[in-house]
Design an enzyme around this catalytic site. Structure first.
Site, PDB file in Angstrom:
ATOM      1  N   HIS A  97      -6.638  12.601  15.368  1.00 49.24           N
ATOM      2  CA  HIS A  97      -5.242  12.741  14.875  1.00 49.24           C
ATOM      3  C   HIS A  97      -4.572  14.247  14.857  1.00 49.24           C
ATOM      4  O   HIS A  97      -5.670  15.219  14.058  1.00 49.24           O
ATOM      5  CB  HIS A  97      -5.168  11.840  13.639  1.00 49.24           C
ATOM      6  CG  HIS A  97      -3.722  12.019  12.898  1.00 49.24           C
ATOM      7  ND1 HIS A  97      -2.677  11.184  13.210  1.00 49.24           N
ATOM      8  CD2 HIS A  97      -3.165  12.770  11.922  1.00 49.24           C
ATOM      9  CE1 HIS A  97      -1.793  11.302  12.603  1.00 49.24           C
ATOM     10  NE2 HIS A  97      -1.757  12.364  11.988  1.00 49.24           N
ATOM     11  N   ASP A 176       3.688   2.545   4.295  1.00 48.82           N
ATOM     12  CA  ASP A 176       3.898   3.632   4.665  1.00 48.82           C
ATOM     13  C   ASP A 176       5.171   4.039   5.328  1.00 48.82           C
ATOM     14  O   ASP A 176       5.971   5.099   5.289  1.00 48.82           O
ATOM     15  CB  ASP A 176       2.687   4.387   5.445  1.00 48.82           C
ATOM     16  CG  ASP A 176       2.984   5.732   5.979  1.00 48.82           C
ATOM     17  OD1 ASP A 176       3.004   6.604   5.112  1.00 48.82           O
ATOM     18  OD2 ASP A 176       3.373   6.055   7.147  1.00 48.82           O
ATOM     19  N   ARG A 183      10.395   9.162   1.201  1.00 47.59           N
ATOM     20  CA  ARG A 183       9.821  10.948   1.061  1.00 47.59           C
ATOM     21  C   ARG A 183      10.700  11.851   1.897  1.00 47.59           C
ATOM     22  O   ARG A 183      11.016  12.897   1.436  1.00 47.59           O
ATOM     23  CB  ARG A 183       8.320  10.816   1.495  1.00 47.59           C
ATOM     24  CG  ARG A 183       7.456  10.259   0.493  1.00 47.59           C
ATOM     25  CD  ARG A 183       6.237  10.185   0.851  1.00 47.59           C
ATOM     26  NE  ARG A 183       5.559  11.141   1.466  1.00 47.59           N
ATOM     27  CZ  ARG A 183       4.606  11.612   2.354  1.00 47.59           C
ATOM     28  NH1 ARG A 183       4.281  10.470   3.072  1.00 47.59           N
ATOM     29  NH2 ARG A 183       4.026  12.773   2.472  1.00 47.59           N
ATOM     30  N   SER A 198      -0.703   8.803   3.444  1.00 46.21           N
ATOM     31  CA  SER A 198      -0.003   8.109   4.504  1.00 46.21           C
ATOM     32  C   SER A 198      -0.784   8.274   5.672  1.00 46.21           C
ATOM     33  O   SER A 198      -0.897   7.400   6.699  1.00 46.21           O
ATOM     34  CB  SER A 198       1.203   8.928   4.619  1.00 46.21           C
ATOM     35  OG  SER A 198       1.894   8.940   5.728  1.00 46.21           O
ATOM     36  N   LYS A 202      -3.062   4.831   7.876  1.00 48.13           N
ATOM     37  CA  LYS A 202      -2.793   4.493   9.389  1.00 48.13           C
ATOM     38  C   LYS A 202      -4.024   4.917  10.269  1.00 48.13           C
ATOM     39  O   LYS A 202      -4.457   4.039  11.254  1.00 48.13           O
ATOM     40  CB  LYS A 202      -1.768   5.393   9.895  1.00 48.13           C
ATOM     41  CG  LYS A 202      -0.465   4.900   9.296  1.00 48.13           C
ATOM     42  CD  LYS A 202       0.769   5.860   9.693  1.00 48.13           C
ATOM     43  CE  LYS A 202       0.586   7.184   9.055  1.00 48.13           C
ATOM     44  NZ  LYS A 202       1.955   7.947   9.095  1.00 48.13           N
TER      45      LYS A 202
HETATM   46  N1  URA Z   1       2.533  12.699   9.027  1.00 51.80           N
HETATM   47  C1  URA Z   1       2.257  11.324   8.359  1.00 51.80           C
HETATM   48  O1  URA Z   1       1.917  10.320   8.887  1.00 51.80           O
HETATM   49  N2  URA Z   1       2.441  11.151   6.990  1.00 51.80           N
HETATM   50  C2  URA Z   1       2.913  12.080   6.360  1.00 51.80           C
HETATM   51  O2  URA Z   1       2.808  12.124   5.081  1.00 51.80           O
HETATM   52  C3  URA Z   1       2.963  13.669   6.947  1.00 51.80           C
HETATM   53  C4  URA Z   1       2.863  13.750   8.283  1.00 51.80           C
END
Ligand code: URA
Length: 439
Positions: A97, A176, A183, A198, A202
């Site tokens: 990621h 999220d 946010r 967050s 995922k």
């Molecule tokens: N990428 C994400 O998936 N979440 C965040 O909070 C910031 C960047």
């Protein structure tokens, strides 16, 4: 998972009150798992309002979270939806990621490269918003490609060729989605515990066995300073380990665009070149570093052994063949990648060292050409973008082509590029590609 989420909510909810929870966080006190569960779940049930959860997010942003709080928040978010079951896929699954950057097409190279080394790369990616592009948008510049694989197609492809890249067909981490949207408009994106929970909720929902994180730092990244990036990496690695997933994070440079192209189809072409061992050395090196770490943790081998295997698969052409195979499995026509037919050259207007290319500004410029989205609803043009013809550190003369701009309409204003390409009399020291590794 989601059912458990509602049961727990109903059990803990009786004697709780969102205002008490906001006050507690405002007063620097640690929230219990029950309180966090109540806050998130009552928000998902629309009992707690946007303005209340925004206040809580801001209190978290200002006062931080303890390690236990971040782990609990991640678990609660993860439980808000479904997880992907990869148990019927044989082999070790490794995920990668990136926290996002300009010109970041590493997944397109690293996924087939690591799969060629014998590991399973089960990649669920997203679309881009703002100055950074998404892997799925890049892939969609390949004619006819299917990036919406069903669960069955995804699992079959992983079992047959070890690699697949898709959007997700399952309801993963809805908490999220809701919290991130809030946010984004309440100035609470940059909180490290909120970013960590967050991203990691995922990652955990996609259920790979091992995770390599590329935490980008610099002017074109989410985080601008190294200390914050290292802190974020430490939190995410702890979360990964807590949930039984070996996780490592590389802290990498995003002070200039990655590679020599920015724009969806152009980036796919660059990724293909890299898989054939050609192109920008910085970009290829980053792909090799990331792939080597994925192979190292995936196979439990020393990093040097892993690197040797990665190089063999790159140099032999097996990694490129894996990419071709993946595109073919997903019905894409690799011979037809969207590239705009009109181009124009942007030339240097003075002499000196090309000391910098501002990534954020370049990303926004390319977005305005049509390659990215300002809002989620925008339709993107896969063919437009920019190819950089000079590298940082090159000495340039007036009239030298610094970039080729791939355009749809002739009326493109190149004047913003005068402030994006930094040409100076004295050569500046180059930034390292890799700053640190957090294990
Ligand atoms: N990428 C994400 O998936 N979440 C965040 O909070 C910031 C960047």
């Amino acid at each position: 998972m989601a059912l458990l989420f509602f049961l727990v909510y109903n059990m803990v909810g009786d004697n709780m009150n969102i205002v008490d929870i906001i006050n507690k966080k405002r007063n620097h006190q640690e929230l219990s798992k029950e309180e966090l569960t109540y806050a998130i779940n009552s928000y998902m049930q629309e009992e707690t309002k946007d303005y209340q959860i925004s206040a809580l997010l801001m209190a978290i942003c200002l006062n931080g979270m303890s390690e236990d709080e971040v782990i609990n928040l991640t678990e609660i978010m993860l439980s808000s939806g479904d997880t992907f079951d990869l148990s019927s896929v044989s082999g070790i699954k490794v995920d990668k990621h990136s926290t996002g950057g300009v010109g970041d097409k590493t997944t397109l190279v690293v996924a087939p490269l690591v799969a060629a080394c014998g590991l399973v790369v089960s990649k669920m990616s997203g679309r881009g918003l703002g100055h950074t592009g998404g892997t799925i948008d890049k892939l969609e510049s390949i004619e006819n490609i299917n990036v919406n694989l069903s669960r069955e197609q995804f699992i079959k492809q992983l079992n047959e060729i070890n690699v697949a890249i898709t959007t997700s067909d399952v309801n993963m981490v809805p908490a999220d989605k809701k919290l991130y949207a809030l946010r984004d408009v309440t100035g609470t994106v940059s909180s490290l515990p909120l970013i960590a929970s967050s991203i990691m909720s995922k990652k955990l929902a996609t259920n790979a066995d091992k995770i390599v994180l590329d935490v980008k730092v610099g002017e074109g990244a989410l985080l601008n300073n190294k200390e914050d990036a290292i802190e974020l990496a430490k939190i995410m690695v702890k979360i990964g380990k807590h949930f039984g997933k070996e996780t490592i994070a590389l802290i990498t440079n995003m002070n200039s665009p990655l590679g020599n192209s920015v724009g969806n189809g152009l980036e796919v072409v660059e990724a293909i070149e890299a898989l054939k061992g050609k192109g920008d050395s910085n970009f290829i090196n980053l792909c090799i570093i990331l792939a080597s770490h994925m192979v190292s943790i995936g196979k439990n081998v020393d990093i040097e052994v892993a690197k040797q295997e990665v190089m063999e698969n790159l140099n032999s052409g097996l990694a490129y063949q894996k990419f071709e195979q993946m595109v073919a499995y997903q019905q894409g026509n690799i011979n037809n990648i969207a590239i705009a037919s009109k181009t124009l050259s942007y030339n240097a207007n003075r002499e000196g060292y090309l000391n910098g290319i501002k990534p954020l500004e370049l990303g926004n410029y390319v977005m305005k050409l049509g390659a990215g989205r300002k809002t989620k609803e925008d339709i993107i043009d896969y063919g437009v973008g920019i190819v950089l013809n000079k590298k940082i550190g090159d000495y340039v003369y007036p009239g030298d082509s610094l970039a080729t701009i791939y355009i749809k309409n002739e009326d493109v204003d190149t004047s913003p590029l005068d402030d994006i390409f930094i040409i100076e009399e004295d050569e500046k020291e180059k930034d390292p590609l890799l700053y640190d590794i957090v294990k």
